[in-house]
Structure formats: structure tokens, C-alpha cells
Design an enzyme around this catalytic site. Sequence first.
Site, PDB file in Angstrom:
ATOM      1  N   HIS A  19       0.875  -1.190   0.000  1.00  0.00           N
ATOM      2  CA  HIS A  19       0.000   0.000   0.000  1.00  0.00           C
ATOM      3  C   HIS A  19       0.906   1.231   0.000  1.00  0.00           C
ATOM      4  O   HIS A  19       1.498   1.576   1.017  1.00  0.00           O
ATOM      5  CB  HIS A  19      -0.888  -0.003   1.251  1.00  0.00           C
ATOM      6  CG  HIS A  19      -1.849   1.144   1.328  1.00  0.00           C
ATOM      7  ND1 HIS A  19      -3.188   0.975   1.655  1.00  0.00           N
ATOM      8  CD2 HIS A  19      -1.702   2.480   1.130  1.00  0.00           C
ATOM      9  CE1 HIS A  19      -3.798   2.146   1.660  1.00  0.00           C
ATOM     10  NE2 HIS A  19      -2.907   3.081   1.351  1.00  0.00           N
ATOM     11  N   HIS A  21       1.513   5.394  -1.774  1.00  0.00           N
ATOM     12  CA  HIS A  21       1.065   6.524  -2.603  1.00  0.00           C
ATOM     13  C   HIS A  21       2.295   7.178  -3.229  1.00  0.00           C
ATOM     14  O   HIS A  21       3.202   7.585  -2.505  1.00  0.00           O
ATOM     15  CB  HIS A  21       0.328   7.559  -1.747  1.00  0.00           C
ATOM     16  CG  HIS A  21      -0.892   7.012  -1.083  1.00  0.00           C
ATOM     17  ND1 HIS A  21      -2.141   7.052  -1.659  1.00  0.00           N
ATOM     18  CD2 HIS A  21      -1.052   6.375   0.103  1.00  0.00           C
ATOM     19  CE1 HIS A  21      -3.016   6.468  -0.855  1.00  0.00           C
ATOM     20  NE2 HIS A  21      -2.381   6.044   0.219  1.00  0.00           N
ATOM     21  N   ARG A  23       1.786   9.607  -5.889  1.00  0.00           N
ATOM     22  CA  ARG A  23       1.352  10.887  -6.500  1.00  0.00           C
ATOM     23  C   ARG A  23       1.825  10.949  -7.951  1.00  0.00           C
ATOM     24  O   ARG A  23       1.954   9.949  -8.617  1.00  0.00           O
ATOM     25  CB  ARG A  23       1.865  12.111  -5.711  1.00  0.00           C
ATOM     26  CG  ARG A  23       1.774  12.023  -4.212  1.00  0.00           C
ATOM     27  CD  ARG A  23       0.365  11.869  -3.698  1.00  0.00           C
ATOM     28  NE  ARG A  23       0.334  11.974  -2.251  1.00  0.00           N
ATOM     29  CZ  ARG A  23      -0.616  11.451  -1.484  1.00  0.00           C
ATOM     30  NH1 ARG A  23      -1.623  10.783  -2.019  1.00  0.00           N
ATOM     31  NH2 ARG A  23      -0.574  11.599  -0.193  1.00  0.00           N
ATOM     32  N   HIS A 142     -10.465   1.100   2.048  1.00  0.00           N
ATOM     33  CA  HIS A 142     -10.186   2.098   3.084  1.00  0.00           C
ATOM     34  C   HIS A 142     -11.311   1.929   4.095  1.00  0.00           C
ATOM     35  O   HIS A 142     -12.440   2.348   3.842  1.00  0.00           O
ATOM     36  CB  HIS A 142     -10.156   3.518   2.511  1.00  0.00           C
ATOM     37  CG  HIS A 142      -9.816   4.530   3.560  1.00  0.00           C
ATOM     38  ND1 HIS A 142      -8.588   5.140   3.652  1.00  0.00           N
ATOM     39  CD2 HIS A 142     -10.533   4.990   4.620  1.00  0.00           C
ATOM     40  CE1 HIS A 142      -8.561   5.930   4.716  1.00  0.00           C
ATOM     41  NE2 HIS A 142      -9.735   5.863   5.323  1.00  0.00           N
ATOM     42  N   HIS A 180      -4.552  -0.678   6.036  1.00  0.00           N
ATOM     43  CA  HIS A 180      -4.065   0.058   7.215  1.00  0.00           C
ATOM     44  C   HIS A 180      -4.990  -0.084   8.425  1.00  0.00           C
ATOM     45  O   HIS A 180      -5.528   0.889   8.935  1.00  0.00           O
ATOM     46  CB  HIS A 180      -3.793   1.533   6.909  1.00  0.00           C
ATOM     47  CG  HIS A 180      -4.774   2.204   5.988  1.00  0.00           C
ATOM     48  ND1 HIS A 180      -6.126   2.183   6.187  1.00  0.00           N
ATOM     49  CD2 HIS A 180      -4.580   2.910   4.848  1.00  0.00           C
ATOM     50  CE1 HIS A 180      -6.720   2.844   5.226  1.00  0.00           C
ATOM     51  NE2 HIS A 180      -5.805   3.293   4.393  1.00  0.00           N
ATOM     52  N   ASP A 253       1.432   2.511   3.534  1.00  0.00           N
ATOM     53  CA  ASP A 253       0.591   3.701   3.350  1.00  0.00           C
ATOM     54  C   ASP A 253       1.460   4.952   3.354  1.00  0.00           C
ATOM     55  O   ASP A 253       1.031   6.004   3.825  1.00  0.00           O
ATOM     56  CB  ASP A 253      -0.503   3.788   4.425  1.00  0.00           C
ATOM     57  CG  ASP A 253      -1.550   4.840   4.085  1.00  0.00           C
ATOM     58  OD1 ASP A 253      -1.639   5.236   2.907  1.00  0.00           O
ATOM     59  OD2 ASP A 253      -2.268   5.276   5.003  1.00  0.00           O
ATOM     60  N   HIS A 257       3.052  14.291   1.453  1.00  0.00           N
ATOM     61  CA  HIS A 257       2.411  15.602   1.270  1.00  0.00           C
ATOM     62  C   HIS A 257       3.516  16.633   1.433  1.00  0.00           C
ATOM     63  O   HIS A 257       4.383  16.481   2.307  1.00  0.00           O
ATOM     64  CB  HIS A 257       1.337  15.839   2.334  1.00  0.00           C
ATOM     65  CG  HIS A 257       0.108  15.009   2.141  1.00  0.00           C
ATOM     66  ND1 HIS A 257      -0.911  15.369   1.277  1.00  0.00           N
ATOM     67  CD2 HIS A 257      -0.262  13.829   2.674  1.00  0.00           C
ATOM     68  CE1 HIS A 257      -1.861  14.435   1.311  1.00  0.00           C
ATOM     69  NE2 HIS A 257      -1.483  13.481   2.139  1.00  0.00           N
TER      70      HIS A 257
HETATM   71  C1  NCD Z   1      -3.600   8.923   2.142  1.00  0.00           C
HETATM   72  C2  NCD Z   1      -3.173   9.951   1.084  1.00  0.00           C
HETATM   73  O1  NCD Z   1      -2.613  10.990   1.472  1.00  0.00           O
HETATM   74  O2  NCD Z   1      -3.382   9.709  -0.091  1.00  0.00           O
HETATM   75  N1  NCD Z   1      -3.656   9.580   3.418  1.00  0.00           N
HETATM   76  C3  NCD Z   1      -3.546   9.004   4.622  1.00  0.00           C
HETATM   77  O3  NCD Z   1      -3.694   9.701   5.612  1.00  0.00           O
HETATM   78  N2  NCD Z   1      -3.294   7.728   4.758  1.00  0.00           N
HETATM   79  C4  NCD Z   1      -4.899   8.291   1.747  1.00  0.00           C
HETATM   80  C5  NCD Z   1      -5.247   7.092   2.568  1.00  0.00           C
HETATM   81  O4  NCD Z   1      -4.670   6.013   2.394  1.00  0.00           O
HETATM   82  O5  NCD Z   1      -6.123   7.225   3.431  1.00  0.00           O
HETATM   83 ZN    ZN Z   2      -3.248   5.027   1.690  1.00  0.00          ZN
END
Ligand code: NCD
Ligand code: ZN
Length: 358
Positions: A19, A21, A23, A142, A180, A253, A257
Site C-alpha cells: 500500500h 502513494h 502521486r 479504506h 491500514h 501507506d 504531502h
Molecule cells: C492517504 C493519502 O494521502 O493519499 N492519506 C492518509 O492519511 N493515509 C490516503 C489514505 O490512504 O487514506
Molecule cells: Zn493510503
Amino acid sequence: MADPRIMPAFEIACPDDWHVHFRDGDVLKAVVPETARSFARALVMPNLLPPVRCDSDAVAYKRRILASVPDEFEFEPLMTLYLTEESEPKLVEAAAVAGTAIAVKLYPAGATTNSASGVRNFDKIAPVLEKMAEIGMPLCVHGEVADEAVDIFDRETVFLERVLEPIRRRNPALKVVLEHVTTREGVEYVLNGGGGIAATITVHHLAINRNIMLSGGMRPHYYCLPVAKRECHREALLSAATSGSERFFLGTDSAPHLKDGKETAVACAGIFTATCAVPCLAQIFDDTGAIDRLEAFASVNGAKFYDLPQNSGKIILEKCELPVEYSKAVSAGDDSIAVFDPGFPIHWKARRCRDKLR
Ligand code: NCD
Ligand code: ZN
């Protein structure tokens, strides 16, 4: 094999991150190498704007990811599709058959970052779920309701009974990953949930509880969704992760950001852990006396769930006398992304064997 608990360095099969991200654009370029350094494969979340909805979106996104993988590493992004109320069973099946996506991600609309295109009315996704159950394509959820009337710390447990259990009762053959997981109730649900259910656990939810985020000052870099819970829930996650149960595996996860979005009045949800995830996990398992179970959690159980072969490449884990310093931030364009600080020293280094193999 010698007992790894008494060895300063040992090898395990290269981990997978089930899992993550990545971007797009500058952030993608900055974070993909951080994951490729420690993982042979990662399941890439589809919550871009606009989301990754179909075969061709996934193929194009995978290409952009691969363009940012450093030459020295063999790394395979495994793609997911974003489930919307308009998703068509045919398109999901086409992606599964072509192998362009290996799972579908369900976001309740409004539950988390970039979830606006997610699902409000769960009846509308019934045909897609039926098809997925039929073809054996896993659903990653989720697991939080997006109901303002429900306390944020209860949203996972309410989701289990209000959404997940009815979906699974209607589709007993559907493979589901409770992404998660953050609560004792979630862990119990997975343990007692019969066949076809598993959960990912993040490094940060094993490392922190809600006090770390909120006591003595509000720390936005520890804010993510699902939000960290009480200590007893962290302990339940730790027991699950170190138990050796095949139902639990690593999904970091890691959710980058930019600092601008985190250090502000309304901070974005998400913690970026890729840079230190594996060493941090080794520290947590070591502190729990379970370093010999790390490989199952990080490198074996997830591949089994997804019916994929275990990675043939290895990673070397080395325990160091002095704490190892990890970068505190990664640059992305003109801004930067803070790297997760677990709040305790990490005495482990992780290094992929130079292989060009998986
Ligand atoms: C994730 C994201 O920023 O894309 N944020 C998070 O707090 N985990 C999205 C997600 O998996 O909930
Ligand atoms: Zn996530």
C-alpha cells in the site's frame, strides 16, 4: 539457518509494500526512489486527481512510475483501480485479464485524501464486486465510514459492521484487504473473518499512538487517516504483525504531502515513511523479540495473498551499535516532504543486494 536474533546482519527476501502513494510529477520523482531502495514491488494506490480508473490510466501511470526508478534497482509497481459508482465490471475484468491492475481500491467518498470520487451508495458497486469475486480480483478497502456523525476514532469499527460485513456476506468469495488496520476490533475481525480476508498494517501505526500526535502540542506530521488510536490498539497491531499470521502483511501507506500542506491550519492527512520504513520496522520487530518474524510480515504473507511469487532478490538487514541517521526530508520541486520520525532511535540499516533481480 542460524538464529537471526543473535546475528548482527542477515538476509531476508526483499520486502514488498502492499500500500503506497506515489502521486505524480515532482513528488513522484522524489518518492519512487525511496521506495525502490527497500522494496522489490509495491501496490500503488490510485487516488490521483483525476483517479486511476481503467486499464489505460493504470498503464500510463505505471510508465510514469517506472521512469523514476533508479537504474540500479529492479522495481515493479503493481497497479490498482479506483472504484467509483460508475465503474463497469467489464473494465475491471479487462484490467485483471491484461494484468494491468491486480486489485481495486474502495474509498468511501469523503473518507480521506482524494476520495471525492469514491463510493456513497454501496449498492451501486454490487455488480463490480460480484465480477471481482468471480474472477478472484481482490478488493482493497479504506475501512472507515465517512459519516460526520461518527466520532473519528470510531470510524473503522463502524465501517466493519455497517459496510464491510454486508459486502462480504453478499460476496463470500470476494478477497478483501482491510487496508491500514488501526484497531483491536479490526484485527479481531480479520482473525475471525473466515477465508479471503487479510489486512495491511503500516509502520507508523506500529510505532505511534494518538498521544504522540496530540499530547504536548499538535504534530501534523503524525496525522494520517485512519488516525492513530489509543495505545491498546497499537499493541493489538503489534501482536498481529509479529504473530506470524498470514493474514497480516506490510502496507506502509507511505503518503507524501508537501510541507506546505502539512504545516498549515488544515493539515493534509498522510505520513511519508518510505525512506525509513524497513529499518524502522526491523527496530520495532527487534524490540518485540520478533525479528525472526519480520520476513513473513514484510516479504512473504502479502505475495501469498495476492498469489504472486515471493521475490527472489534479497535485502540485507544490519544491526548497528549507534543509531542510524535517516534523512529528515526529501526535496520535491521547490518544497520538501518530511520523513517519518518514529520518536525512537533506529539501529538498523537495510540494503538491497545488488541484483537487478526481483
Ligand atoms: C492517504 C493519502 O494521502 O493519499 N492519506 C492518509 O492519511 N493515509 C490516503 C489514505 O490512504 O487514506
Ligand atoms: Zn493510503
